[in-house]
Design a protein around this motif. Structure first.
Motif, PDB file in Angstrom:
ATOM      1  N   ALA A   1      53.357   4.088  47.675  1.00 44.90           N
ATOM      2  CA  ALA A   1      52.575   4.539  48.835  1.00 44.90           C
ATOM      3  C   ALA A   1      52.659   6.049  49.021  1.00 44.90           C
ATOM      4  O   ALA A   1      51.776   6.651  49.639  1.00 44.90           O
ATOM      5  CB  ALA A   1      53.037   3.820  50.094  1.00 44.90           C
ATOM      6  N   ALA A   2      53.690   6.666  48.480  1.00 48.32           N
ATOM      7  CA  ALA A   2      53.849   8.121  48.596  1.00 48.32           C
ATOM      8  C   ALA A   2      52.971   8.886  47.599  1.00 48.32           C
ATOM      9  O   ALA A   2      52.873  10.114  47.682  1.00 48.32           O
ATOM     10  CB  ALA A   2      55.315   8.499  48.389  1.00 48.32           C
ATOM     11  N   GLU A   3      52.328   8.184  46.674  1.00 49.84           N
ATOM     12  CA  GLU A   3      51.414   8.861  45.751  1.00 49.84           C
ATOM     13  C   GLU A   3      50.297   9.504  46.573  1.00 49.84           C
ATOM     14  O   GLU A   3      49.814   8.896  47.537  1.00 49.84           O
ATOM     15  CB  GLU A   3      50.821   7.879  44.740  1.00 49.84           C
TER      16      GLU A   3
ATOM     17  N   PRO B   1      42.072   5.754  35.513  1.00 49.66           N
ATOM     18  CA  PRO B   1      43.149   6.369  34.718  1.00 49.66           C
ATOM     19  C   PRO B   1      44.188   7.094  35.585  1.00 49.66           C
ATOM     20  O   PRO B   1      45.382   7.064  35.275  1.00 49.66           O
ATOM     21  CB  PRO B   1      42.408   7.353  33.811  1.00 49.66           C
ATOM     22  N   GLU B   2      43.753   7.719  36.661  1.00 51.18           N
ATOM     23  CA  GLU B   2      44.683   8.404  37.559  1.00 51.18           C
ATOM     24  C   GLU B   2      45.637   7.400  38.207  1.00 51.18           C
ATOM     25  O   GLU B   2      46.845   7.636  38.303  1.00 51.18           O
ATOM     26  CB  GLU B   2      43.889   9.162  38.626  1.00 51.18           C
ATOM     27  N   ILE B   3      45.087   6.262  38.635  1.00 49.47           N
ATOM     28  CA  ILE B   3      45.930   5.210  39.212  1.00 49.47           C
ATOM     29  C   ILE B   3      46.905   4.699  38.153  1.00 49.47           C
ATOM     30  O   ILE B   3      48.103   4.557  38.412  1.00 49.47           O
ATOM     31  CB  ILE B   3      45.058   4.049  39.751  1.00 49.47           C
ATOM     32  N   GLY B   4      46.395   4.434  36.954  1.00 47.26           N
ATOM     33  CA  GLY B   4      47.235   3.906  35.877  1.00 47.26           C
ATOM     34  C   GLY B   4      48.389   4.817  35.531  1.00 47.26           C
ATOM     35  O   GLY B   4      49.525   4.357  35.364  1.00 47.26           O
ATOM     36  N   VAL B   5      48.127   6.108  35.428  1.00 43.47           N
ATOM     37  CA  VAL B   5      49.193   7.073  35.101  1.00 43.47           C
ATOM     38  C   VAL B   5      50.260   7.059  36.187  1.00 43.47           C
ATOM     39  O   VAL B   5      51.462   7.053  35.906  1.00 43.47           O
ATOM     40  CB  VAL B   5      48.604   8.490  34.904  1.00 43.47           C
ATOM     41  N   ALA B   6      49.829   7.043  37.441  1.00 46.43           N
ATOM     42  CA  ALA B   6      50.781   7.089  38.553  1.00 46.43           C
ATOM     43  C   ALA B   6      51.641   5.833  38.623  1.00 46.43           C
ATOM     44  O   ALA B   6      52.862   5.922  38.759  1.00 46.43           O
ATOM     45  CB  ALA B   6      50.038   7.297  39.866  1.00 46.43           C
TER      46      ALA B   6
END
Length: 157
Positions: free
Chosen positions: A124-126, A80-85
């Motif tokens: 990539a800056a996430e 979910p964290e990846i999806g939101v970002a």
């Protein structure tokens, strides 16, 4: 959610032509227009049909370049964290978790290679992204939308 044969046939008709009238679908599946409407409403209420959409050629909108980007994430970054970002980036048209070394695979559409590069730089800056690995699509060999004809359904009986 269980779908009977008529439900599958109706969904197949809508996938083939989402603009078909209930009467046209009814002729194909052997129901009245009102019966088709009731079934479509029920399928929508139950979540089997999630919406209606137009298939658009991406190049018509200026999206002439596409890439697939593997994301390698730090620690225990949750899906979910990846999806939101990645949802914050309109160029990301799909994202999924995958098996193998990478944590996620993104499908990006952009105007050109430089645009793809800028998108990858932003992703990539996430803070959780350790690295990325990208592949630019040269040409699509197969790009088949889910199309169902009246007599053949990809859905199990």
């Amino acid at each position: 959610m269980e779908l009977d044969r008529l439900d599958r046939d109706i969904i197949g008709a809508l996938v083939e032509d989402a603009r078909a009238t209930y009467a046209e679908i009814g002729q194909r599946v052997g129901l009245s227009a009102s019966a088709v409407k009731r079934r479509v409403d029920r399928l929508r209420d139950r979540g089997a049909i999630t919406g209606f959409t137009a298939r658009v050629e991406p190049a018509a909108l200026g999206w002439t370049t596409e890439a697939y980007v593997e994301l390698f994430c730090a620690g225990k970054t949750s899906p979910p964290e990846i999806g939101v970002a990645v949802a914050r980036h309109p160029e990301v048209v799909s994202a999924c978790t995958i098996t193998g070394e990478a944590d996620a695979l993104l499908h990006i559409r952009a105007t050109d290679v430089r645009h793809v590069e800028r998108v990858i730089e932003r992703i990539a800056a996430e803070p959780f992204v350790v690295r990325t690995k990208s592949s630019i699509v040269l040409s699509r060999l197969i790009d088949t939308p889910l199309i169902v004809t009246h007599n053949e359904s990809p859905f199990p009986p």
